[in-house]
Scaffold this motif. Structure first.
Motif, PDB file in Angstrom:
ATOM      1  N   ILE A 142       0.834  -1.210   0.000  1.00  0.00           N
ATOM      2  CA  ILE A 142       0.000   0.000   0.000  1.00  0.00           C
ATOM      3  C   ILE A 142       0.866   1.256   0.000  1.00  0.00           C
ATOM      4  O   ILE A 142       0.621   2.204  -0.747  1.00  0.00           O
ATOM      5  CB  ILE A 142      -0.919   0.002   1.231  1.00  0.00           C
ATOM      6  CG1 ILE A 142      -1.874  -1.184   1.174  1.00  0.00           C
ATOM      7  CG2 ILE A 142      -1.712   1.300   1.309  1.00  0.00           C
ATOM      8  CD1 ILE A 142      -2.780  -1.186  -0.006  1.00  0.00           C
TER       9      ILE A 142
ATOM     10  N   ILE D  87      -4.612 -11.745  -3.140  1.00  0.00           N
ATOM     11  CA  ILE D  87      -4.745 -10.491  -3.880  1.00  0.00           C
ATOM     12  C   ILE D  87      -5.002 -10.877  -5.324  1.00  0.00           C
ATOM     13  O   ILE D  87      -4.565 -11.938  -5.773  1.00  0.00           O
ATOM     14  CB  ILE D  87      -3.472  -9.622  -3.733  1.00  0.00           C
ATOM     15  CG1 ILE D  87      -3.763  -8.177  -4.090  1.00  0.00           C
ATOM     16  CG2 ILE D  87      -2.331 -10.165  -4.598  1.00  0.00           C
ATOM     17  CD1 ILE D  87      -2.683  -7.230  -3.594  1.00  0.00           C
ATOM     18  N   LEU D 210     -12.939 -16.203   5.830  1.00  0.00           N
ATOM     19  CA  LEU D 210     -12.261 -15.409   6.861  1.00  0.00           C
ATOM     20  C   LEU D 210     -11.343 -16.282   7.713  1.00  0.00           C
ATOM     21  O   LEU D 210     -10.238 -15.871   8.086  1.00  0.00           O
ATOM     22  CB  LEU D 210     -13.291 -14.708   7.753  1.00  0.00           C
ATOM     23  CG  LEU D 210     -14.011 -13.535   7.098  1.00  0.00           C
ATOM     24  CD1 LEU D 210     -15.217 -13.116   7.920  1.00  0.00           C
ATOM     25  CD2 LEU D 210     -13.054 -12.354   6.944  1.00  0.00           C
ATOM     26  N   GLY D 214      -7.516 -15.894   8.228  1.00  0.00           N
ATOM     27  CA  GLY D 214      -7.111 -15.584   9.599  1.00  0.00           C
ATOM     28  C   GLY D 214      -5.995 -16.489  10.091  1.00  0.00           C
ATOM     29  O   GLY D 214      -5.036 -16.040  10.715  1.00  0.00           O
ATOM     30  N   ARG D 215      -6.133 -17.789   9.868  1.00  0.00           N
ATOM     31  CA  ARG D 215      -5.042 -18.710  10.194  1.00  0.00           C
ATOM     32  C   ARG D 215      -5.247 -19.990   9.415  1.00  0.00           C
ATOM     33  O   ARG D 215      -6.095 -20.829   9.748  1.00  0.00           O
ATOM     34  CB  ARG D 215      -4.982 -19.004  11.697  1.00  0.00           C
ATOM     35  CG  ARG D 215      -3.668 -19.712  12.034  1.00  0.00           C
ATOM     36  CD  ARG D 215      -3.532 -20.041  13.493  1.00  0.00           C
ATOM     37  NE  ARG D 215      -3.185 -18.911  14.317  1.00  0.00           N
ATOM     38  CZ  ARG D 215      -3.115 -18.969  15.637  1.00  0.00           C
ATOM     39  NH1 ARG D 215      -3.383 -20.103  16.250  1.00  0.00           N
ATOM     40  NH2 ARG D 215      -2.803 -17.901  16.352  1.00  0.00           N
ATOM     41  N   VAL D 272      -8.795  -1.724   0.489  1.00  0.00           N
ATOM     42  CA  VAL D 272      -7.937  -1.431   1.643  1.00  0.00           C
ATOM     43  C   VAL D 272      -8.427  -0.184   2.373  1.00  0.00           C
ATOM     44  O   VAL D 272      -8.481  -0.147   3.606  1.00  0.00           O
ATOM     45  CB  VAL D 272      -6.474  -1.257   1.191  1.00  0.00           C
ATOM     46  CG1 VAL D 272      -5.615  -0.779   2.332  1.00  0.00           C
ATOM     47  CG2 VAL D 272      -5.936  -2.571   0.660  1.00  0.00           C
ATOM     48  N   LEU D 278      -5.097  -6.438   4.341  1.00  0.00           N
ATOM     49  CA  LEU D 278      -4.351  -7.022   3.231  1.00  0.00           C
ATOM     50  C   LEU D 278      -3.827  -8.409   3.604  1.00  0.00           C
ATOM     51  O   LEU D 278      -3.431  -9.183   2.742  1.00  0.00           O
ATOM     52  CB  LEU D 278      -3.186  -6.099   2.909  1.00  0.00           C
ATOM     53  CG  LEU D 278      -2.592  -6.084   1.519  1.00  0.00           C
ATOM     54  CD1 LEU D 278      -3.631  -5.790   0.476  1.00  0.00           C
ATOM     55  CD2 LEU D 278      -1.489  -5.051   1.434  1.00  0.00           C
ATOM     56  N   PHE D 279      -3.832  -8.733   4.895  1.00  0.00           N
ATOM     57  CA  PHE D 279      -3.253  -9.996   5.327  1.00  0.00           C
ATOM     58  C   PHE D 279      -4.309 -11.058   5.611  1.00  0.00           C
ATOM     59  O   PHE D 279      -3.986 -12.140   6.065  1.00  0.00           O
ATOM     60  CB  PHE D 279      -2.394  -9.777   6.565  1.00  0.00           C
ATOM     61  CG  PHE D 279      -1.327  -8.753   6.335  1.00  0.00           C
ATOM     62  CD1 PHE D 279      -0.331  -8.982   5.406  1.00  0.00           C
ATOM     63  CD2 PHE D 279      -1.342  -7.553   7.008  1.00  0.00           C
ATOM     64  CE1 PHE D 279       0.641  -8.039   5.166  1.00  0.00           C
ATOM     65  CE2 PHE D 279      -0.370  -6.599   6.773  1.00  0.00           C
ATOM     66  CZ  PHE D 279       0.624  -6.835   5.853  1.00  0.00           C
ATOM     67  N   GLY D 281      -8.350 -12.429   6.979  1.00  0.00           N
ATOM     68  CA  GLY D 281      -8.959 -12.671   8.270  1.00  0.00           C
ATOM     69  C   GLY D 281      -9.971 -11.637   8.692  1.00  0.00           C
ATOM     70  O   GLY D 281     -10.799 -11.898   9.555  1.00  0.00           O
ATOM     71  N   SER D 282      -9.890 -10.458   8.107  1.00  0.00           N
ATOM     72  CA  SER D 282     -10.846  -9.424   8.500  1.00  0.00           C
ATOM     73  C   SER D 282     -11.224  -8.630   7.262  1.00  0.00           C
ATOM     74  O   SER D 282     -10.355  -8.132   6.542  1.00  0.00           O
ATOM     75  CB  SER D 282     -10.199  -8.548   9.574  1.00  0.00           C
ATOM     76  OG  SER D 282     -10.370  -7.195   9.316  1.00  0.00           O
ATOM     77  N   THR D 328      -5.240   1.569  10.177  1.00  0.00           N
ATOM     78  CA  THR D 328      -4.545   0.455  10.816  1.00  0.00           C
ATOM     79  C   THR D 328      -3.786   0.890  12.054  1.00  0.00           C
ATOM     80  O   THR D 328      -3.974   0.334  13.128  1.00  0.00           O
ATOM     81  CB  THR D 328      -3.563  -0.204   9.826  1.00  0.00           C
ATOM     82  OG1 THR D 328      -2.592   0.763   9.430  1.00  0.00           O
ATOM     83  CG2 THR D 328      -4.281  -0.718   8.609  1.00  0.00           C
TER      84      THR D 328
ATOM     85  N   VAL E  92      -8.712 -19.416  15.303  1.00  0.00           N
ATOM     86  CA  VAL E  92      -8.500 -18.311  14.361  1.00  0.00           C
ATOM     87  C   VAL E  92      -8.649 -17.005  15.143  1.00  0.00           C
ATOM     88  O   VAL E  92      -9.750 -16.682  15.601  1.00  0.00           O
ATOM     89  CB  VAL E  92      -9.511 -18.353  13.206  1.00  0.00           C
ATOM     90  CG1 VAL E  92      -9.240 -17.214  12.239  1.00  0.00           C
ATOM     91  CG2 VAL E  92      -9.448 -19.693  12.507  1.00  0.00           C
ATOM     92  N   PRO E  93      -7.565 -16.263  15.327  1.00  0.00           N
ATOM     93  CA  PRO E  93      -7.606 -15.110  16.235  1.00  0.00           C
ATOM     94  C   PRO E  93      -8.644 -14.060  15.856  1.00  0.00           C
ATOM     95  O   PRO E  93      -9.235 -13.441  16.736  1.00  0.00           O
ATOM     96  CB  PRO E  93      -6.198 -14.508  16.104  1.00  0.00           C
ATOM     97  CG  PRO E  93      -5.350 -15.564  15.504  1.00  0.00           C
ATOM     98  CD  PRO E  93      -6.246 -16.432  14.699  1.00  0.00           C
ATOM     99  N   ALA E  94      -8.888 -13.881  14.547  1.00  0.00           N
ATOM    100  CA  ALA E  94      -9.771 -12.794  14.130  1.00  0.00           C
ATOM    101  C   ALA E  94     -11.243 -13.152  14.284  1.00  0.00           C
ATOM    102  O   ALA E  94     -12.100 -12.273  14.266  1.00  0.00           O
ATOM    103  CB  ALA E  94      -9.480 -12.402  12.682  1.00  0.00           C
ATOM    104  N   LEU E  95     -11.559 -14.433  14.426  1.00  0.00           N
ATOM    105  CA  LEU E  95     -12.965 -14.823  14.553  1.00  0.00           C
ATOM    106  C   LEU E  95     -13.411 -14.794  16.007  1.00  0.00           C
ATOM    107  O   LEU E  95     -12.605 -14.861  16.924  1.00  0.00           O
ATOM    108  CB  LEU E  95     -13.184 -16.217  13.955  1.00  0.00           C
ATOM    109  CG  LEU E  95     -12.905 -16.372  12.465  1.00  0.00           C
ATOM    110  CD1 LEU E  95     -13.353 -17.743  11.980  1.00  0.00           C
ATOM    111  CD2 LEU E  95     -13.604 -15.287  11.654  1.00  0.00           C
TER     112      LEU E  95
END
Ligand SMILES: Nc1ncnc2c1ncn2[C@@H]1O[C@H](COP(=O)(O)OP(=O)(O)OP(=O)(O)O)[C@@H](O)[C@H]1O
Ligand SMILES: Nc1ncnc2c1ncn2[C@@H]1O[C@H](COP(=O)(O)OP(=O)(O)OP(=O)(O)O)[C@@H](O)[C@H]1O
Ligand SMILES: [Mg+2]
Ligand SMILES: [Mg+2]
Lengths: 345, 260, 282, 345, 260
Positions: A142, D87, D210, D214-215, D272, D278-279, D281-282, D328, E92-95
């Protein structure tokens, strides 16, 4: 739910000892995959020299080397950025701004040496801004995307959209002259690559950049100056982009806000093709040179074969994917497979 | 009492609303092995990160050999002879064993400004280090990524004790280890002690501290609750203090201290 | 080696104007028995130089070049000249002894003439008062078309340029820029566009806003312009006939290769297309 | 080595209890930062409506909404891709290919409904290829960068470089018509956004995307079909890029291999800016809409003010960085600061 | 002997040249608590990952309640009632807490094909689950990222035992935990046992197995070395077997078995 039992159908791998021939074949496979891009380049060169009479001429090879030199110069900077796990999308725009600035300053009578130092400073300064934003926590993609947009905007603002000619003989010599029989752009690229190679592998800075990209938290607790390192790699990338911009402008005898559009993608492709990891921690300057030459020779070869120019683009994309696939995925698989045979010995 | 090697006094540290440490004091003498124990979130790791320069305290003083110091980062603490073995080893997987061992204190050639690495020299010194420590790795020039967990731990240990450390901090070095590996860690601690190096050992395994330690320091909720010489206590007493968060002897003497 | 090979390094095949030029050259090459190789640098000066160098490397008999930025080619042209390769330059003149023929429309002069045509319309049909919006793209050629036009406009005191939009030669950009320009300037009643995408974008923008505007523009007559011309929305239009340039470049080079004399300049005048002469020029 | 002792100079933060006023101010700050882009948009709208008489007209607002609709449509797809941590750089090129294909098919007499379905299929198919490459382990940036290059090449090969007009009334209606008083492109964008929002927040697929972003390892051991999810999100992105391509082509009444150049950067910026990570999970579809409108309104407003179009680019880049910085970095800091006061209550 | 809940037989698994498991057999009865112990790299985690569907074995059979099964992924194993609590919790940390608990087995509305989540229903069930387990989290709709380590473990435990599991596998649940938290984990295991749920507990802390377990299974180098009822052995014997890699009783009976 399915109710089928696993059967011990697979052969007992660890028990199957490879023969000597098998072993040699495996070693070759590992080697072939590790130097995949390089071998690809060589195969391409050989194939092309059979397909086109014009390919393997000194003139053509020199032409391609000259065409590639800005990409190599900028690729060395990008290799350092990627070593830290970053990316720099702003280099193409820096080329544009630098070529406009240098042209205007030269036209205003600034001595060429001073003008060149000045734009190198501007490039490095813009890199410092990129690095500072990354250090603040903005994702590199970005931060430098914003740079891509803004810096080209500045080039247009400064030049008012006009391209201007360069007449200064020294600058023109940088683009088209030669020193001791070697073309100056090639010479510059060679020097930059040599210094880059040395810096990455043999200096504290290089190791620290790789450590930062390899595992940032470990680098931090080992007391490495991560923040300063980030600023430094982007500054190097910006400075080398400026140097690339000077070469481009000198080669075209022309400073234009349209210079270097999309060049960042060529640079990134070259670095990745060379085997540098997009995620940081592992980088090779030599690979970047091979990657840059590979891209250029593919374009050049297809051009000489009179392939429809549109197909050249299609092929370039496919080669990129194929090479990365070979480099990353196959590399892992084959190395693991080879380790089996190694431990069998 | 002679000057201790390290004296921390009045150390406080907040993370947002969490008071991880409040007015904590701690001292270690040369060659002393100190077992830092306490429940989860007691503040053990935070205190040690302050001592190793990874965290800056909000207040308090640190003295090394009686002289007040300020650590602006892990670099300063390492320069003062304080090394830490992190629980995750803090190694860079893509770098070689030698590169990891010398990370941040590379051996440089005499050329001024250029900071050129003396790679052969470092490789040799790394090899010598492993030999002298009796630890084994396949090759000092293979990337750490390719080593087994135990070998990685060996690298982390070598890095911490190979540079004339005065104090080595180990954060739960034996969690996840099997019995033979635990024995090796104990040996290492004993050897360090012999060489006059102080060790702070964070561990939930009290038996480790009883086996090689000199003194217990018990923490809870960011406070130091009690200190005991190993010979003067037993596992039962330590566990009671870890759980209750009060010094059982003081509590007995002064019942009003109970239930703070 | 019997058939001569002519290398044609165009500007960008993404623009119809240049495709027509290539078309004309192909026709002539087929007729005269030459091999034509087309290189498309996609409006990138650096690529154009590379493509030009590739042509030298493959020992082309002759090269046709449509320069993106005229100064950029000085070096390679000298290289080609020294290798004995004759060069024809299209559209943008290049000062070099090795360029054996220059073909094309003098952009500044032609646009000044066209500007006089526009002035005539403004004086005759609009009482001499006009608020003009200019749609351009930042290339050497298109900036010259703007400057020639502005030169001619000086003679009409009450015709003023109130806004300029940059269409970047990309249709979407041009349309968005034109929409914004028209919104900000409801007084605009004349639009002058220096290239295809700019004109097309402006037409679409005016249509979506339901505005009555007199359009003037440049380049070629692709399908989308026929109806607006018939409807009288486009008043006048400069058609360059790029086919002529491409075709004549091949013819001159073939003559040169045979050792025949050729002119150093070949200019052909563009036609101004209006509602009335549309049919005979399609 | 320095020998200066730390002093307990900082105030004892946990002890300082905020007053009621202070608390309200803190809550406001948290809220302001969380909805930073939205507030930025509102402030910009208000400021512009004072600066330019033409800004707050129905015509202008509708124009901007129409201009933004392809970005919103494609942004919804990109939001899903980024939810998984990926992406997609190929969407601009898909727009070009789709616009050429649709135009050619329509010219060949294919019924418009069929042609549209066909190109949606092509877009989704190209997305499947992207997803498949990502699943193989190629970094998304590289896989879709190759797509960017190759797919635009295909568009040129197919169209031979020519732009062609669209005359089919149904397709033109998609670009310029209206339904129940609402412009069709706006309607399409609204429907896509609504479906996307629902899918992301209320369906199993959304949660799984997600979780994957997220992981990845946790998603794997919980039995999520990670490979299929990756292919699916890129297929969605490709399909929506095709839909965006139809809108673009219809709006311009024209199918061109030059359509959508650089559009991928606008799309990524919008996502964005909207606050999607960008990573992975959210992610938030609503944010993407706000981000897309923000970019468009900034361009539109500066244009209406007759700002030199080159400056518009410069400002756009700066706004991007500023907004992401706010989103952020500040977000984290302010939320932590607010948690202090919350636990003080 | 009645049909065991789980019977693994002849399980083998190679990673490249590393033979992690060779012809391993293991069985667990309903409500049985089995302690799986062994040195580092013995193959414990690998065996359990095979059982939980995360790895596919190279050979061998798995039976659940006497019926042969093939797990094509963790999903299949969970459907068969086998749950695993991973060492890193695999959250999953964000959930949110609820989303994590239901990850991969969301409660869906009746609308066909669309797979729409019933969010309120899941939130309610998650809350009820925590209440019934006696575990506490701040709110089921807060992201797991915001929870403390202990609370995250509570979520992992709730996820594993909240869905009628027949067997819960715990991979070193007590490493890094302090005494009070260890006690809670033991309580949880005891409660599961009471409810007839089988538990396989991987732990380097033998005392945990002695406290709540029924049977030891000792592994080394990819083989099962020995099996002992908890009442029939002591820590000393187990440690000796872990270190030596031989069944001490067999070794005594048959001296030729020593030093394999
Ligand atoms: N970087 C951080 N940011 C916010 N809070 C933190 C941070 N590091 C530690 N804490 C908090 O500080 C307190 C003390 O943590 P610390 O890690 O020092 O405990 P510990 O005694 O090492 O526990 P354990 O035995 O679980 O490792 C805990 O409440 C923890 O949540
Ligand atoms: N994914 C993998 N790839 C390659 N090798 C692996 C993998 N997983 C495990 N191994 C190897 O398999 C062997 C058994 O490992 P495993 O993790 O099962 O041991 P463990 O008994 O759980 O040990 P610990 O007590 O250290 O957790 C080791 O040699 C390990 O290196
Ligand atoms: Mg800790
Ligand atoms: Mg394990």
């Amino acid at each position: 739910m399915e109710a089928k039992a696993y059967q011990a159908t697979k052969p007992d791998r660890a028990a199957a000892r490879p023969s000597g021939l098998d072993l040699r074949a495996r070693r070759f496979a590992v080697w072939a995959v590790r130097y995949g891009t390089f071998i690809g380049l060589v195969i391409w060169l050989v194939a092309m020299s059979f397909s086109s009479d014009y390919f393997l001429t000194g003139l053509n090879l020199l032409n391609v080397a000259k065409q590639t030199s800005p990409i190599i110069v900028m690729g060395v900077g990008a290799t350092f950025v990627m070593a830290t796990g970053g990316i720099d999308l702003s280099v193409g725009s820096i080329v544009a701004l630098v070529s406009c600035l240098a042209t205007a300053w030269l036209a205003d009578g600034v001595p060429p040496g001073l003008a060149i130092l000045g734009v190198l400073g501007v490039g490095a300064g813009l890199g410092v801004i990129n690095g500072f934003l990354v250090r603040l926590g903005i994702p590199p993609f970005i931060a430098t995307l914003a740079g891509l947009v803004s810096i080209r905007g500045l080039a247009f603002v400064y030049s008012n959209g006009y391209a201007k000619p360069i007449t200064d003989p020294f600058v023109l010599w940088i683009g088209r002259g030669s020193l001791a029989g070697v073309d100056v752009p090639i010479l510059i690229a060679a020097v930059v690559a040599a210094v880059g190679m040395f810096a990455l592998n043999r200096t504290q800075f290089g190791i620290h950049a790789l450590a930062l990209g390899g595992r940032e938290e470990a680098a931090r607790v080992m007391g490495l100056p991560n923040g300063r390192l980030k600023i430094l790699v982007y500054a190097i990338s910006g400075g080398l982009a400026a140097l690339g911009g000077i070469i481009v402008a000198a080669r075209l005898s022309n400073g234009s806000p349209n210079a270097g559009i999309g060049l960042e993608l060529d640079v990134i492709s070259a670095v990745v093709l060379g085997g540098t990891s997009l995620f940081g921690g592992s980088a090779t300057v030599l690979g970047t040179i091979v990657g840059a030459l590979f891209i250029s020779f593919i374009r050049n070869g297809l051009n000489l074969l009179d392939v429809n120019p549109y197909w050249v683009q299609v092929v370039t994309g496919i080669v990129l994917v194929a090479a990365v696939l070979l480099n990353t995925i196959m590399n892992k698989r084959v190395e693991q497979w080879a380790r089996i045979s190694a431990s069998d010995e | 009492m002679t000057t201790p090697l390290i004296r921390m006094e009045n150390i406080s540290k907040n993370f947002g609303a969490v008071r991880a440490l409040s007015h904590v004091g701690l001292s270690v003498g040369p060659g002393e092995v100190l077992g830092l124990v306490g429940d989860n979130a007691a503040g053990k790791s935070t205190l040690m990160k302050v001592l190793s320069g990874a965290h800056r305290p909000d207040g308090g003083t640190i003295e090394v050999n009686g002289a007040a110091v300020a650590f602006h980062g892990p670099h300063d603490a390492r320069a003062a002879g304080i090394e830490m073995i992190y629980q995750d080893y803090a190694l860079v997987p893509a770098l070689t064993v030698t590169q990891n061992i010398f990370l941040g204190r590379e051996v440089l050639s005499a050329v001024p400004f250029l900071r050129i690495l003396q790679r052969r020299r470092m490789d040799q010194r790394a090899k010598a280090l492993f030999t002298s420590l009796g630890l084994r790795v396949p090759s000092v020039s293979s990337p750490v990524r390719e080593l087994s967990g135990g070998q990685q731990q060996a690298v982390a240990i070598a890095r911490a004790i190979g540079f004339d450390a005065k104090l080595v901090i180990m954060d739960e070095p034996t969690a996840n280890l099997g019995a033979p590996a635990i024995a090796k860690v104990r040996d290492t601690i004993a050897r360090l002690k012999q060489q006059g190096v102080a060790v702070i050992l964070i561990s939930h395994r009290l038996e480790d501290v009883f086996a090689v330690g000199d003194r217990f320091v018990v923490m809870k909720h960011g406070h130091v609750i009690a200190t005991r010489d190993v010979g003067d206590t037993d596992a039962d007493e330590i566990v009671r203090m870890i759980v209750s968060g009060t010094d059982v002897r003081k509590a007995k003497a002064d019942p009003s201290g109970v239930g703070t | 080696a019997d058939r001569p090979t002519i290398c044609y390094v165009t500007f960008s095949l993404q623009v119809e104007y240049f495709q027509l030029g290539v078309g004309g050259a192909k026709k002539a090459a087929q007729e005269l028995g030459a091999d034509l190789i087309v290189h498309d640098p996609q409006a990138d000066t650096g690529k154009q130089v590379s493509d030009f160098e590739d042509c030298i490397a493959r020992k082309a008999s002759a090269i046709i070049i449509d320069p993106i930025e005229s100064t950029a080619l000085a070096g390679p042209i000298e290289e080609a000249g020294k290798a004995g390769i004759p060069i024809a330059a299209l559209d943008t003149p290049i000062k070099s002894p090795y360029v054996v023929v220059q073909l094309g429309i003098p952009q500044f002069d032609a646009s000044r003439e066209f500007g006089q045509f526009v002035s005539g319309y403004i004086i005759g049909k609009m009482g001499g008062t006009a608020k003009i919006g200019v749609m351009l793209a930042s290339s050497e050629v298109q900036l010259a078309r703007r400057d020639g036009f502005l030169e001619a406009l000086k003679d009409v005191p009450h015709a003023t340029v109130v806004a300029t939009g940059d269409g970047r030669n990309i249709l979407e950009q041009a349309q968005a820029a034109a929409e914004n320009m028209l919104t900000a300037h409801p007084e605009i009643n004349v639009i002058y566009a220096t290239g295809d995408p700019q004109l097309q974008g402006a037409l679409a923008a005016a249509q979506s806003q339901g505005r009555q505007i007199a359009f003037f523009g440049w380049d070629d007559v692709p399908e989308p312009f026929v109806k607006p011309l018939q409807d009288g929305r486009i008043i006048g239009f400069v058609m360059q006939k790029p086919q002529v340039g491409g075709e004549m470049a091949v013819r001159f080079l073939m003559q040169k290769l045979k050792g025949e004399p050729i002119p150093a300049r070949y200019t052909y005048n563009p036609t101004i297309i209006t509602h009335d002469n549309l049919e005979q020029n399609r």
